[in-house]
Design an enzyme around this catalytic site. Structure first.
Site, PDB file in Angstrom:
ATOM      1  N   SER A 262       0.827  -1.203   0.000  1.00 49.85           N
ATOM      2  CA  SER A 262       0.000   0.000   0.000  1.00 49.85           C
ATOM      3  C   SER A 262       0.863   1.256   0.000  1.00 49.85           C
ATOM      4  CB  SER A 262      -0.894   0.021   1.245  1.00 49.85           C
ATOM      5  OG  SER A 262      -0.092   0.231   2.405  1.00 49.85           O
ATOM      6  N   LYS A 263       0.200   2.379  -0.210  1.00 49.67           N
ATOM      7  CA  LYS A 263       0.885   3.676  -0.168  1.00 49.67           C
ATOM      8  C   LYS A 263       1.553   3.875   1.188  1.00 49.67           C
ATOM      9  CE  LYS A 263      -0.059   8.639  -0.339  1.00 49.67           C
ATOM     10  NZ  LYS A 263      -1.080   9.686  -0.470  1.00 49.67           N
ATOM     11  N   ARG A 264       0.880   3.461   2.239  1.00 50.57           N
ATOM     12  CA  ARG A 264       1.422   3.621   3.588  1.00 50.57           C
ATOM     13  C   ARG A 264       2.733   2.858   3.763  1.00 50.57           C
ATOM     14  NH1 ARG A 264      -2.788   2.802   8.299  1.00 50.57           N
ATOM     15  NH2 ARG A 264      -3.658   4.592   7.205  1.00 50.57           N
ATOM     16  N   GLU A 267       5.436   5.016   2.298  1.00 52.52           N
ATOM     17  CA  GLU A 267       5.742   6.163   3.164  1.00 52.52           C
ATOM     18  C   GLU A 267       6.540   5.723   4.393  1.00 52.52           C
ATOM     19  OE1 GLU A 267       1.829   7.611   3.854  1.00 52.52           O
ATOM     20  OE2 GLU A 267       1.752   8.781   1.988  1.00 52.52           O
TER      21      GLU A 267
END
Length: 498
Positions: A262-264, A267
């Protein structure tokens, strides 16, 4: 004669393109090129509530950057268009009504409040509410109402949806190139909504109708669409259309191997998951990845060639690719491996290309006329993972050192070092042939003649020239800098070091 291959990548313009989407586009592209087929970009924008301005342009730019060229799309029209589902709106209603006429679908007039009541009632009893064969005759639809009542509701323009009538007590055998045969009990299927009263189809109807009208031969898509396979097969049967070949690609998993990437995760782990920058999220392009490296590592997320080869150009991937070598299990994303691929592709890049990058992106304007740029790059590129590393690794080629690391000075700069270095300067001044080999031979011979150790001479010499103890072969650095620059740096260092 080989079947005409037509495949499509059909993203929704609801935000940036995740690398999982790029991987799906890549596999479709490779398959199409391998079989001399066509690769189509179709924008599935039926969900207007989730539409994000700029997302379609982002998708197109991302595919172009990766070198994944489509043959037909919104900006490459053909007789199969249009290629945005919102522009195909008139096509869908007649197909939904055809299903009703054939007994495969029905009008449902249930309000959101009524459906919410049933869901909560089931939850209170520890059950899950599913709208299908076991309760549809108790709900408000054209199966439970008379023809007159249905017509009255339609005339009154009451809101409705058109639902697919899933069969009862049947076993479906589905075929998937990656998964093999899958058996589904139709009793567990819900009656999916195909068409909404606002005139827009849902994904399921639009997807199947468009694939048929565009003559898509193979549907290659992500694993998340596997639960839709039964309904899509039933729709093809209901329309009496020939089914495409289905292949569902494995999920791309988090670096831990647990759960979908995921994007998380990006990050948190400090790595991109989008091909290009989107808002504050860095893309692979901006992080310094080559498109060749991104395509290479994406190809290995869920596929392998069956050989030891890891580095593939796009052309080599086309030649090697087959759906039969796509794996079922999830593919773990490894950020370090993506860096490794970029490192390998950087080593393959011509020094002239990397020199241009340095000129355009990194070197201060005052230093851009340096004629030894390509030679400099050839010396430092082996240690670089990204183009921007070249400046960090080779700053001393352009800027003479002005300070020196205290630890290195303390270890290698002794009381007699200045006198030895002054003698090296005298030696260098007398050398006419300043090639790396000749300078190395002259200095090493002098060290032996003086009865000195190399450890007493070479580290402080490097310190004076480079400003540190790092870097490639010292004599290669010196010949690249040139005789005058080396002597100048040594004089400066003698005035600044104790």
């Amino acid at each position: 004669m080989e079947e005409k291959v037509r495949v499509r990548f059909a993203p929704s313009p609801t935000g940036p393109l995740h690398i999982g989407g790029v991987r799906t586009a890549l596999f479709n592209y490779l398959f199409a090129r391998k079989h001399n087929g066509k690769f189509i970009l179709r924008i599935e924008d039926t969900d207007q509530n989730r539409y994000v301005a700029g997302a379609e342009e982002y998708i197109i730019e991302a595919l172009e950057w990766c070198g994944i060229a489509y043959d037909e799309g919104p900006d490459k029209p053909s007789s199969y268009g249009p290629y945005r589902q919102s522009e195909r709106k008139p096509f869908y209603q007649k197909y939904a009504e055809r299903l009703i006429a054939k007994g495969y679908a029905y009008y449902a007039f249930d309000t959101a409040e009524i459906l919410d009541f049933h869901r909560k009632d089931h939850e209170a009893k520890g059950k899950t509410f599913i709208y299908n064969w076991h309760n549809r005759l108790k709900l408000t639809n054209s199966l439970s109402l008379s023809a007159e009542e249905v017509q009255q509701k339609l005339n009154a323009e009451e809101e409705y949806v058109i639902r697919f009538k899933s069969p009862q007590d049947k076993k479906l055998t589905l075929h998937d190139v990656v998964r093999g045969e899958i058996t589904i009990d139709t009793n567990i299927l819900d009656d999916k909504i195909l068409f909404k009263s606002d005139g827009m189809p849902t994904y399921h109807l639009a997807n199947v109708v468009d694939d048929h009208l565009m003559e898509i031969s193979h549907v290659i898509r992500g694993e998340e669409w596997l639960p839709s396979l039964a309904l899509h097969n039933l729709l093809y049967d209901a329309f009496e259309w020939e089914k495409p070949v289905f292949a569902h690609l494995p999920l791309i998993l988090k670096p831990t191997g647990k759960g979908k990437l995921s994007k998380r995760d990006g990050e948190k782990g400090g790595f991109p998951i989008f091909p290009l920058r989107w808002d504050t999220s860095q893309g692979y392009r901006e992080a310094g990845y080559f498109p060749e490296a991104v395509v290479n590592f994406l190809a290995f997320l869920g596929w392998n060639p069956g050989t030891e080869q890891e580095l593939f150009s796009l052309e080599e991937l086309i030649a090697a690719f087959s759906l039969e070598r796509v794996i079922k299990s999830g593919a773990r994303f490894d950020p370090e491996k993506t860096k490794w691929y970029n490192h390998q592709w950087l080593q393959r890049m011509p020094d002239s290309v990397l020199a241009q990058f340095l000129k355009n992106e990194a070197i201060p304007a005052s230093l851009k006329e340096d004629n030894s740029l390509e030679k400099t790059i050839s010396l430092i590129k082996e240690r670089a993972d990204f183009p921007q590393d070249l400046w960090t690794l080779g700053t001393y080629f352009f800027i003479a050192p002005s300070d020196f690391p205290e630890k290195a000075v303390k270890k290698h700069w002794k009381e007699d070092t200045p006198e030895i270095m002054q003698q090296i300067i005298t030696l260098l001044e007398a050398i006419d042939d300043f090639s790396s080999t000749h300078v190395e031979m002259a200095i090493k011979s002098w060290i032996e003649e003086q009865g000195l150790s190399f450890g007493k001479v070479m580290p402080p010499l490097r310190l004076m020239i480079v400003g540190d103890l790092r870097g490639p072969h010292l004599f290669d650095i010196m010949t690249t800098l040139g005789k005058e620059e080396c002597i100048s740096r040594m004089h400066t260092a003698l005035t600044r070091l104790p």
